[in-house]
Design a protein around this motif. Structure first.
Motif, PDB file in Angstrom:
ATOM      1  N   PHE A 434       0.838  -1.208   0.000  1.00 27.19           N
ATOM      2  CA  PHE A 434       0.000   0.000   0.000  1.00 27.19           C
ATOM      3  C   PHE A 434       0.868   1.251   0.000  1.00 27.19           C
ATOM      4  O   PHE A 434       0.565   2.231  -0.695  1.00 27.19           O
ATOM      5  CB  PHE A 434      -0.931  -0.019   1.212  1.00 27.19           C
ATOM      6  N   ASN A 435       1.940   1.232   0.756  1.00 24.82           N
ATOM      7  CA  ASN A 435       2.836   2.388   0.806  1.00 24.82           C
ATOM      8  C   ASN A 435       3.443   2.677  -0.566  1.00 24.82           C
ATOM      9  O   ASN A 435       3.534   3.835  -0.994  1.00 24.82           O
ATOM     10  CB  ASN A 435       3.952   2.151   1.823  1.00 24.82           C
ATOM     11  N   ARG A 436       3.856   1.639  -1.258  1.00 25.75           N
ATOM     12  CA  ARG A 436       4.437   1.838  -2.591  1.00 25.75           C
ATOM     13  C   ARG A 436       3.405   2.434  -3.547  1.00 25.75           C
ATOM     14  O   ARG A 436       3.709   3.350  -4.326  1.00 25.75           O
ATOM     15  CB  ARG A 436       4.961   0.504  -3.138  1.00 25.75           C
ATOM     16  N   MET A 437       2.174   1.922  -3.506  1.00 26.63           N
ATOM     17  CA  MET A 437       1.123   2.444  -4.390  1.00 26.63           C
ATOM     18  C   MET A 437       0.749   3.871  -4.003  1.00 26.63           C
ATOM     19  O   MET A 437       0.421   4.698  -4.871  1.00 26.63           O
ATOM     20  CB  MET A 437      -0.109   1.535  -4.335  1.00 26.63           C
ATOM     21  N   SER A 438       0.807   4.203  -2.714  1.00 26.49           N
ATOM     22  CA  SER A 438       0.465   5.558  -2.265  1.00 26.49           C
ATOM     23  C   SER A 438       1.445   6.580  -2.832  1.00 26.49           C
ATOM     24  O   SER A 438       1.042   7.682  -3.250  1.00 26.49           O
ATOM     25  CB  SER A 438       0.482   5.615  -0.734  1.00 26.49           C
ATOM     26  N   VAL A 439       2.716   6.231  -2.854  1.00 27.93           N
ATOM     27  CA  VAL A 439       3.720   7.144  -3.407  1.00 27.93           C
ATOM     28  C   VAL A 439       3.448   7.393  -4.879  1.00 27.93           C
ATOM     29  O   VAL A 439       3.571   8.527  -5.382  1.00 27.93           O
ATOM     30  CB  VAL A 439       5.136   6.562  -3.197  1.00 27.93           C
ATOM     31  N   ALA A 440       3.034   6.340  -5.593  1.00 33.83           N
ATOM     32  CA  ALA A 440       2.710   6.476  -7.016  1.00 33.83           C
ATOM     33  C   ALA A 440       1.362   7.139  -7.241  1.00 33.83           C
ATOM     34  O   ALA A 440       1.063   7.608  -8.344  1.00 33.83           O
ATOM     35  CB  ALA A 440       2.749   5.107  -7.685  1.00 33.83           C
ATOM     36  N   GLY A 441       0.524   7.161  -6.207  1.00 31.87           N
ATOM     37  CA  GLY A 441      -0.782   7.798  -6.320  1.00 31.87           C
ATOM     38  C   GLY A 441      -1.827   6.965  -7.024  1.00 31.87           C
ATOM     39  O   GLY A 441      -2.873   7.482  -7.407  1.00 31.87           O
ATOM     40  N   LYS A 442      -1.587   5.657  -7.183  1.00 31.19           N
ATOM     41  CA  LYS A 442      -2.534   4.803  -7.902  1.00 31.19           C
ATOM     42  C   LYS A 442      -2.702   3.470  -7.182  1.00 31.19           C
ATOM     43  O   LYS A 442      -1.717   2.768  -6.924  1.00 31.19           O
ATOM     44  CB  LYS A 442      -2.082   4.557  -9.333  1.00 31.19           C
ATOM     45  N   ASP A 443      -3.956   3.132  -6.879  1.00 31.71           N
ATOM     46  CA  ASP A 443      -4.276   1.852  -6.261  1.00 31.71           C
ATOM     47  C   ASP A 443      -4.457   0.818  -7.372  1.00 31.71           C
ATOM     48  O   ASP A 443      -5.487   0.773  -8.036  1.00 31.71           O
ATOM     49  CB  ASP A 443      -5.560   1.983  -5.428  1.00 31.71           C
ATOM     50  N   GLU A 444      -3.445   0.009  -7.576  1.00 29.63           N
ATOM     51  CA  GLU A 444      -3.471  -0.968  -8.652  1.00 29.63           C
ATOM     52  C   GLU A 444      -4.392  -2.155  -8.348  1.00 29.63           C
ATOM     53  O   GLU A 444      -4.705  -2.934  -9.247  1.00 29.63           O
ATOM     54  CB  GLU A 444      -2.050  -1.474  -8.929  1.00 29.63           C
ATOM     55  N   ASP A 445      -4.809  -2.285  -7.095  1.00 31.27           N
ATOM     56  CA  ASP A 445      -5.623  -3.428  -6.690  1.00 31.27           C
ATOM     57  C   ASP A 445      -7.124  -3.125  -6.725  1.00 31.27           C
ATOM     58  O   ASP A 445      -7.922  -3.949  -7.185  1.00 31.27           O
ATOM     59  CB  ASP A 445      -5.231  -3.885  -5.287  1.00 31.27           C
ATOM     60  N   PHE A 446      -7.523  -1.932  -6.222  1.00 30.33           N
ATOM     61  CA  PHE A 446      -8.956  -1.650  -6.074  1.00 30.33           C
ATOM     62  C   PHE A 446      -9.360  -0.251  -6.541  1.00 30.33           C
ATOM     63  O   PHE A 446     -10.473   0.184  -6.264  1.00 30.33           O
ATOM     64  CB  PHE A 446      -9.371  -1.846  -4.607  1.00 30.33           C
ATOM     65  N   ARG A 447      -8.493   0.465  -7.223  1.00 33.84           N
ATOM     66  CA  ARG A 447      -8.825   1.760  -7.827  1.00 33.84           C
ATOM     67  C   ARG A 447      -9.284   2.792  -6.793  1.00 33.84           C
ATOM     68  O   ARG A 447     -10.127   3.624  -7.056  1.00 33.84           O
ATOM     69  CB  ARG A 447      -9.903   1.599  -8.913  1.00 33.84           C
TER      70      ARG A 447
END
Length: 562
Positions: A434-447
Motif C-alpha cells: 500500500f505504501n508503494r502504491m500511495s507514493v505512485a498515487g494509484k491503487d493498482e488493486d482496487f482503484r
C-alpha cells in the motif's frame, strides 16, 4: 408476534360504524418516517381525513436519524440548473444498478420483468411531481444555494448520464453543529409534521399495529394497535398505508431472509418487520427479502447493542487500509458503504465460512491525530470520544497480537471467527505494498480514489506531493491502531410486493383491497441498488406520496356486517 386478521366488529342495534372503533379515518398511515408522512400528506391533499399511527414515542423513525437527503431523478433543481436527465438514459441506469443480475442493455425493459420496470418508470415519472407537491406544502426545507451537492455513488458507470444533481440536501440553519444540533432528517420530519398539522392530520404515538381488520369481502377496513393502555381498533373507510420500516432489528427474520449475517444497524429500534408478518398473514407476495441498505458497523458498538447509534459510512484517513482475517485488503476502502457492506457476505468455499465476517480497519497515528475537517471521521476517535472502539500497539506486530487476543475473546459471539496464523506477516506485507502504491498515487488493486463520490468525500491532500488524496504511506514508526468492523445495514429493503400505486399484491399478483405500502417495509423498487446520497429517502418519499394519494382515491367502504 404473528399478525392475526380480525373481522369487523359484530353489529349491534342503533350503533354507527364509528361507535365500534377507537378512531375512524378515511386513510390510516402506519409509521411516521419520510414514507409515512408523505403518504399522510398525499392523502390529506385529496381531502381525506388522515390518521397516523406511530409505534415509537417520537415521530420520524429512521428518517430522523439520517441527513434527510433525497435522491430524486430529473428533479426541479436539476431542471433549473440546466442539468439534463433524459428518461431513457435514467431508466437504463436505474435498471443496471437495481438489478445487475438481470440487466441487459439490448433487451426490452433492459432485461427486467415488466412489473419491476414499471416501478422504476413510476419513480422517474412521478418523483418530481411528488417532490414539488410536498415542497409546495412546506414539507421539504430543501437547500437551493449549494447545488448540485453530491455525485451519485455510481457516477463513474457509463450508464449514468447525469452523475450529479439528483441528491437534494436539507437546508440546515446557519451555524449548525454536526452531531450536536438536530440532524437534517429531524429537520425534514419536523417540517413534514408541521405540514400535516396544517392539513388536519391526526398523529398518535405509542401505537404498535400488529394485525389487520377485514370485512367479509376480504377488504382491509382497519387495524388493531397495541399501546400502554391496551388494544384498540382503528377503522379506515378508504385504505391503510404501511410505512413501518424494515426488519433489520428482528434477528430471526434477518437470519432467515438476508443474504449474509448482520451484527447491527443504526435503524430506528422499531424496525422489527411488523409488516412482513402482517403481510404474510394477509397472503401478500414477498419480494427483495435478501437485500438491505448495507453498511459496516463498529464491532464493539454492535456487541454492546444491535441498535447502533452510528455506523461506518466512509472510513476516515489516507494512511488506512481494511484487511481480512488473512491480513490482506479485500476492497476499495473508500467505496460507498452499500457496496463495502456486501463484502462481509462473501462465502469462502474452501474454509466453508464467512471469511470476511469481521474486517480490520488499520491506520497510523497520523490519522488518529488528523484534525482536517470531515463529516465522516467516525469511527476514528476525536475530542468527543470513541477510543473504546480502538485497539492500539506501538508496532504492527504488537497491534496484531492485540487484535488476535480480542478476536479470540469474543469467538463465542462471532461463530468462532479466528485470525489466520500468518495475519501479522501478511498485514506487514499488505501495508508495504500500500505504501508503494500511495507514493505512485494509484491503487493498482482496487482503484481507490478514482470515483467521483470518493473524491467528493476525501479530505484535502496533506501536501502537493500527495498524488491521491485518499492514499498516503503509513508512518515508519507507531503507534498503529485498529477498529474491528462487522456487517451491518441502515435497514432492510424487502417485504410485501407492491404495484406502481403502492397496492399490496397477493401471490397471484391481484391487489389486497384497501392495503398499501411504501418505504423499507415493502419490496423496494430499487432492488439491490443504492443510487446515491438520499437513495433511501427519495424512493420512500415518492412512493409514500403515491400510495397515500391512491388510497385517498378509493371508494369509501364500511364493514359489510351480516
Amino acid at each position: 408476534m404473528p399478525a392475526l386478521d380480525h373481522k369487523a366488529p359484530a353489529r349491534e342495534e342503533n350503533r354507527s360504524w364509528g361507535d365500534e372503533w377507537a378512531g375512524v379515518a378515511d386513510v390510516i398511515i402506519v409509521g411516521s418516517g419520510a414514507a409515512g408522512l408523505s403518504a399522510a400528506l398525499g392523502a390529506a391533499t385529496k381531502g381525506s381525513k388522515v390518521l397516523v399511527l406511530e409505534r415509537g414515542e417520537h415521530a420520524g423513525g429512521t428518517t430522523a436519524k439520517s441527513s434527510g437527503t433525497m435522491w430524486i431523478p430529473n428533479n426541479p433543481l436539476m431542471q433549473k440548473a440546466g442539468i439534463s436527465d433524459p428518461r431513457l438514459d435514467a431508466l437504463r441506469f436505474l435498471s443496471k444498478v437495481s438489478f445487475p443480475d438481470s440487466y441487459s442493455s439490448g433487451e426490452e425493459y433492459f432485461g427486467l420483468t415488466p412489473e419491476k420496470f414499471r416501478l422504476l418508470e413510476t419513480f422517474y415519472d412521478q418523483g418530481t411531481a411528488a417532490f414539488e407537491d410536498l415542497h409546495g406544502l412546506g414539507a421539504i426545507p430543501i437547500e437551493t444555494e449549494q447545488f448540485p451537492s453530491y455525485p451519485d455513488y455510481h457516477a463513474d458507470l457509463p450508464e449514468n448520464k447525469a452523475p450529479e444533481g439528483r441528491s437534494l440536501r436539507i437546508r440546515l440553519p446557519e451555524g449548525h453543529r454536526r452531531g450536536i444540533d438536530a440532524t437534517g432528517g429531524q429537520i425534514l420530519v419536523e417540517s413534514m409534521l408541521e405540514a400535516c398539522r396544517k392539513l388536519g392530520v391526526e398523529i398518535l404515538l405509542g401505537q404498535r399495529v400488529d394485525s389487520l381488520v377485514t370485512d367479509e369481502s376480504g377488504a382491509v377496513v382497519g387495524v388493531e394497535a397495541r399501546s400502554r393502555r391496551g388494544t384498540s381498533l382503528y377503522g379506515s373507510a378508504r385504505g391503510v398505508v404501511f410505512a413501518t420500516g424494515g426488519f433489520i432489528h428482528d434477528k430471526e427474520l434477518s437470519a432467515t431472509f438476508l443474504r449474509g449475517p448482520v451484527l447491527g444497524s443504526s435503524a430506528a429500534v422499531g424496525a422489527t418487520g411488523d409488516f412482513v408478518r402482517i403481510g404474510m398473514q394477509a397472503g401478500a407476495k414477498l419480494g427483495n427479502m435478501s437485500h438491505a441498505w448495507w453498511d459496516q458497523v463498529v464491532l464493539e458498538s454492535a456487541l454492546r447493542s444491535r441498535a447502533t447509534s452510528r455506523d461506518c459510512v466512509y472510513p476516515f484517513g489516507d494512511s488506512m487500509v481494511i484487511v481480512d482475517k488473512f491480513g490482506r485488503r479485500v476492497m476499495n476502502e473508500k467505496m460507498a458503504y452499500n457496496e463495502r457492506g456486501q463484502v462481509h457476505s462473501h462465502w469462502n468455499p474452501d474454509r466453508r465460512e464467512y471469511s470476511n465476517f469481521l474486517l480490520f480497519m488499520i491506520f497510523d497515528d497520523c490519522v488518529m491525530k488528523d484534525t482536517r475537517p470531515s463529516p465522516h471521521r467516525f469511527p476514528v476517535p476525536d475530542e468527543n470520544g470513541g477510543s473504546e472502539n480502538v485497539l492500539s500497539g506501538d508496532t504492527l506486530a504488537e497491534l496484531s497480537g492485540k487484535i488476535l487476543a480480542r478476536v479470540n475473546s469474543i469467538a463465542d459471539r462471532t461463530g468462532e471467527f479466528r485470525l489466520a496464523e500468518d495475519f501479522a506477516t501478511e498485514l506487514r506485507e499488505t501495508i508495504e505494498r500500500f505504501n508503494r502504491m500511495s507514493v505512485a498515487g494509484k491503487d493498482e488493486d482496487f482503484r481507490r480514489g478514482e470515483t467521483p463520490i470518493e473524491a467528493a468525500w476525501a479530505t484535502a491532500p496533506r501536501s502537493q506531493e500527495q498524488l491521491n488524496p485518499t492514499m498516503h504511506a503509513f508512518a515508519a514508526e507507531g503507534p498503529y491502531h485498529c477498529v474491528i468492523l462487522g456487517p451491518g445495514a441502515l435497514d432492510t429493503k424487502g417485504g410485501p410486493v407492491t404495484d406502481e400505486t403502492g397496492r399490496i399484491l397477493r401471490q397471484d399478483d391481484t391487489p389486497i383491497v384497501g392495503l398499501y405500502g411504501a418505504g423499507n417495509c415493502v419490496a423496494s423498487p430499487t432492488g439491490q441498488g443504492y443510487y446515491g446520497p438520499g437513495g433511501t429517502i427519495g424512493p420512500g418519499l415518492t412512493f409514500g406520496y403515491i400510495a397515500g394519494t391512491a388510497a385517498a382515491g378509493e371508494p369509501p367502504r364500511r364493514p359489510s356486517w351480516s
